[in-house]
Design a protein around this motif. Sequence first.
Motif, PDB file in Angstrom:
ATOM      1  N   LYS A   1      -0.156  -1.398  -7.093  1.00  0.00           N
ATOM      2  CA  LYS A   1      -0.439  -2.281  -5.956  1.00  0.00           C
ATOM      3  C   LYS A   1       0.741  -3.189  -5.606  1.00  0.00           C
ATOM      4  O   LYS A   1       0.695  -3.906  -4.616  1.00  0.00           O
TER       5      LYS A   1
ATOM      6  N   ILE B   1      -1.999  10.933  -6.543  1.00  0.00           N
ATOM      7  CA  ILE B   1      -1.563   9.808  -5.711  1.00  0.00           C
ATOM      8  C   ILE B   1      -1.658  10.179  -4.235  1.00  0.00           C
ATOM      9  O   ILE B   1      -2.148   9.392  -3.420  1.00  0.00           O
TER      10      ILE B   1
ATOM     11  N   VAL C   1       0.866  -1.173   0.000  1.00  0.00           N
ATOM     12  CA  VAL C   1       0.000   0.000   0.000  1.00  0.00           C
ATOM     13  C   VAL C   1       0.906   1.227   0.000  1.00  0.00           C
ATOM     14  O   VAL C   1       1.768   1.357   0.884  1.00  0.00           O
ATOM     15  N   PRO C   2       0.764   2.125  -0.976  1.00  0.00           N
ATOM     16  CA  PRO C   2       1.617   3.318  -1.008  1.00  0.00           C
ATOM     17  C   PRO C   2       1.415   4.203   0.225  1.00  0.00           C
ATOM     18  O   PRO C   2       0.288   4.519   0.596  1.00  0.00           O
ATOM     19  N   ARG C   3       2.544   4.572   0.848  1.00  0.00           N
ATOM     20  CA  ARG C   3       2.549   5.480   1.999  1.00  0.00           C
ATOM     21  C   ARG C   3       3.481   6.662   1.781  1.00  0.00           C
ATOM     22  O   ARG C   3       3.505   7.596   2.560  1.00  0.00           O
TER      23      ARG C   3
ATOM     24  N   LYS D   1      -5.393  10.187  -3.243  1.00  0.00           N
ATOM     25  CA  LYS D   1      -5.999   8.848  -3.221  1.00  0.00           C
ATOM     26  C   LYS D   1      -5.498   8.007  -2.054  1.00  0.00           C
ATOM     27  O   LYS D   1      -6.252   7.276  -1.427  1.00  0.00           O
ATOM     28  N   TRP D   2      -4.207   8.108  -1.744  1.00  0.00           N
ATOM     29  CA  TRP D   2      -3.602   7.261  -0.724  1.00  0.00           C
ATOM     30  C   TRP D   2      -3.363   8.007   0.591  1.00  0.00           C
ATOM     31  O   TRP D   2      -2.717   7.462   1.487  1.00  0.00           O
ATOM     32  N   ASN D   3      -3.867   9.245   0.682  1.00  0.00           N
ATOM     33  CA  ASN D   3      -3.727  10.039   1.909  1.00  0.00           C
ATOM     34  C   ASN D   3      -2.255  10.161   2.332  1.00  0.00           C
ATOM     35  O   ASN D   3      -1.895   9.918   3.484  1.00  0.00           O
ATOM     36  N   ILE D   4      -1.411  10.532   1.371  1.00  0.00           N
ATOM     37  CA  ILE D   4       0.023  10.688   1.615  1.00  0.00           C
ATOM     38  C   ILE D   4       0.318  12.171   1.813  1.00  0.00           C
ATOM     39  O   ILE D   4       0.096  12.974   0.899  1.00  0.00           O
TER      40      ILE D   4
END
Length: 177
Positions: free
Chosen positions: A93, A136, A26-28, A139-142
Amino acid sequence: MPKNVPVVTRAQWGSAAPVLEMKPHVPRLITIHHTATAQNPQRTLEQKLKALQKFSMERSPLSDGRMKEPWADIPYHFYISVDGRIGEGRELKYVGDSNTPYDPSGHALIVLEGNFNKDQVSPAQYQSLLLLTRAIAKKWNIPADRISGHKDNASTACPGDALYALLPQLRTEVAGK
């Protein structure tokens, strides 16, 4: 795929299937790279992605003389060509790959075409980088403070001085959304 971002998908550029198993993640974080090769506006994005995938999936010599063992696929999740077109590399992913000793698990990897110790980031590349990075991050809350250059994670000159110098501005613009 990030919404509202024009991306040439793997299907559109004619990617091959990965040749090895890949690890999900999961991207962080978002990590910015450069190809460390000269910008080549005469070749299409599709041609560049096919060549990068071929190199990535083979045992290949690196510029420093080391041999790179085959990777499952393109090491980066997204590729931004000199004209600003964005191509999908490895599916987001899955964990990417690196020639340097850092663990790219949790990193969304974006590479820009060019050697930014010699070249300048084109305005189209920067605009695409900003659009993609914002999408990004959203979407990933980074958070913006988790956007880094490759050299922040490993001993390398990547992403080159000219691109690295733009990262504070990129973080500010991403944070401002």
